[in-house]
Design a protein around this motif. Structure first.
Motif, PDB file in Angstrom:
ATOM      1  N   ASN A  10      53.282  41.877  35.595  1.00 25.70           N
ATOM      2  CA  ASN A  10      52.302  41.125  36.563  1.00 25.70           C
ATOM      3  C   ASN A  10      50.339  41.360  35.494  1.00 25.70           C
ATOM      4  O   ASN A  10      50.954  42.741  35.467  1.00 25.70           O
ATOM      5  CB  ASN A  10      52.247  41.219  38.114  1.00 25.70           C
ATOM      6  N   LYS A  28      46.563  41.305  35.939  1.00 27.31           N
ATOM      7  CA  LYS A  28      45.410  41.005  36.454  1.00 27.31           C
ATOM      8  C   LYS A  28      45.281  39.370  36.716  1.00 27.31           C
ATOM      9  O   LYS A  28      44.578  38.536  35.375  1.00 27.31           O
ATOM     10  CB  LYS A  28      44.247  41.856  37.074  1.00 27.31           C
ATOM     11  N   THR A  29      44.954  38.710  37.642  1.00 24.65           N
ATOM     12  CA  THR A  29      44.249  36.789  37.652  1.00 24.65           C
ATOM     13  C   THR A  29      43.414  36.034  38.135  1.00 24.65           C
ATOM     14  O   THR A  29      42.958  35.449  38.362  1.00 24.65           O
ATOM     15  CB  THR A  29      45.200  35.826  38.475  1.00 24.65           C
ATOM     16  N   SER A  30      43.019  37.712  39.289  1.00 26.23           N
ATOM     17  CA  SER A  30      41.390  37.051  39.683  1.00 26.23           C
ATOM     18  C   SER A  30      40.467  37.254  38.758  1.00 26.23           C
ATOM     19  O   SER A  30      39.260  37.007  39.616  1.00 26.23           O
ATOM     20  CB  SER A  30      41.441  38.037  40.990  1.00 26.23           C
ATOM     21  N   GLY A  31      40.816  37.993  38.090  1.00 26.92           N
ATOM     22  CA  GLY A  31      39.078  38.388  37.395  1.00 26.92           C
ATOM     23  C   GLY A  31      39.729  37.195  36.125  1.00 26.92           C
ATOM     24  O   GLY A  31      40.205  35.659  35.936  1.00 26.92           O
ATOM     25  N   ASP A  44      45.683  44.370  43.233  1.00 28.16           N
ATOM     26  CA  ASP A  44      44.801  43.214  42.250  1.00 28.16           C
ATOM     27  C   ASP A  44      45.586  42.691  41.496  1.00 28.16           C
ATOM     28  O   ASP A  44      45.916  41.492  41.166  1.00 28.16           O
ATOM     29  CB  ASP A  44      43.855  44.608  41.563  1.00 28.16           C
ATOM     30  N   PRO A  98      49.031  40.836  41.223  1.00 28.33           N
ATOM     31  CA  PRO A  98      50.388  40.718  41.942  1.00 28.33           C
ATOM     32  C   PRO A  98      51.798  41.754  42.421  1.00 28.33           C
ATOM     33  O   PRO A  98      52.047  42.044  41.340  1.00 28.33           O
ATOM     34  CB  PRO A  98      50.398  38.823  40.984  1.00 28.33           C
ATOM     35  N   PRO A 148      43.375  48.016  36.785  1.00 26.40           N
ATOM     36  CA  PRO A 148      42.577  47.221  38.447  1.00 26.40           C
ATOM     37  C   PRO A 148      43.648  48.361  38.881  1.00 26.40           C
ATOM     38  O   PRO A 148      43.327  49.678  39.278  1.00 26.40           O
ATOM     39  CB  PRO A 148      44.193  46.592  38.614  1.00 26.40           C
ATOM     40  N   THR A 170      42.810  37.572  31.629  1.00 27.36           N
ATOM     41  CA  THR A 170      44.193  38.314  32.621  1.00 27.36           C
ATOM     42  C   THR A 170      43.919  39.440  31.678  1.00 27.36           C
ATOM     43  O   THR A 170      45.281  40.568  31.551  1.00 27.36           O
ATOM     44  CB  THR A 170      44.844  37.517  32.168  1.00 27.36           C
TER      45      THR A 170
END
Length: 207
Positions: free
Chosen positions: A82, A84-87, A109, A111, A105, A90
């Motif tokens: 995985n 980080k997908t919130s930024g 942070d 998933p 991260p 990726t």
């Protein structure tokens, strides 16, 4: 005779492409039940190479029950895959260092889907792919080249990308009965005595 020895790495001496993989796995975060086998003419003992992105510092586990059949090329993707997908991006800048370490991260942070858990008596078809954190119920069948992204109910047949339930193998009543009987936990002597019933389609014979 009470069946093959579950502690034998290759239960079929003249057919080494079949391996009882609890005897070849060394990673403590991969837990395999008795009689579960991997069938691969290239390297049946090397099942661990099919458990991808399984980094010890993450701590997630792959748990596979008893009497499962894994065809060649079955793969499990673990949580280490995985990003980080919130930024806005990726891209894992931090792993390359050289001043990019500050983009690492923070805890929470990335998933994280938890352990991947497979029940007992599950059949995995050729090159099926299981995503992180999936739970697969007892008696399920995973069709060849399926991509399993969500939980699989007991005694269901799934297929496709993403894998969907095609049908259930038995009625709800029979499935509940099989879950309660849990023949895979019987002593091997009892399993041997009841093989005709276990391989039949009549649950009444197990009661």
């Amino acid at each position: 005779m009470h069946g093959p020895d579950p502690d034998e790495k290759h239960p079929l001496p003249d057919f080494p492409q079949v391996c009882f993989i609890k005897n070849s796995v060394t990673n403590p975060n991969i837990i395999i039940g008795d009689y579960t086998y991997y069938d691969d003419p290239e390297d049946s003992e090397g099942f661990e190479r099919n458990v991808l992105y399984h980094y010890p510092f993450i701590g997630d586990k792959l748990i596979i029950g008893k009497f499962c059949a894994l065809a060649r090329g079955v793969k499990f993707i673990m949580n280490g895959a995985n990003h980080k997908t919130s930024g806005l991006s990726t891209y894992p800048f931090f792993i390359f260092g050289h001043g990019w370490e500050s983009a690492a991260p923070q805890p929470g942070d990335l998933p994280y889907k938890g352990d991947t858990c497979v029940g007992n008596d599950v059949w995995f078809g050729y090159e099926s792919l299981i995503m992180p954190g999936v739970k697969i119920g007892n008696g399920a069948i995973i069709s060849s080249r399926s991509v399993v992204v969500s939980d699989v109910p007991p005694y269901s047949i799934v297929g496709g990308n993403p894998a969907k339930v095609i049908r259930t193998r038995f009625s709800d009543e029979v499935i509940a009965g099989l879950e309660a009987i849990a023949w895979w936990d019987w002593p091997v002597e009892k399993i041997t005595r009841n093989l005709d019933a276990i391989t039949s389609g009549d649950i009444a014979r197990l009661r």
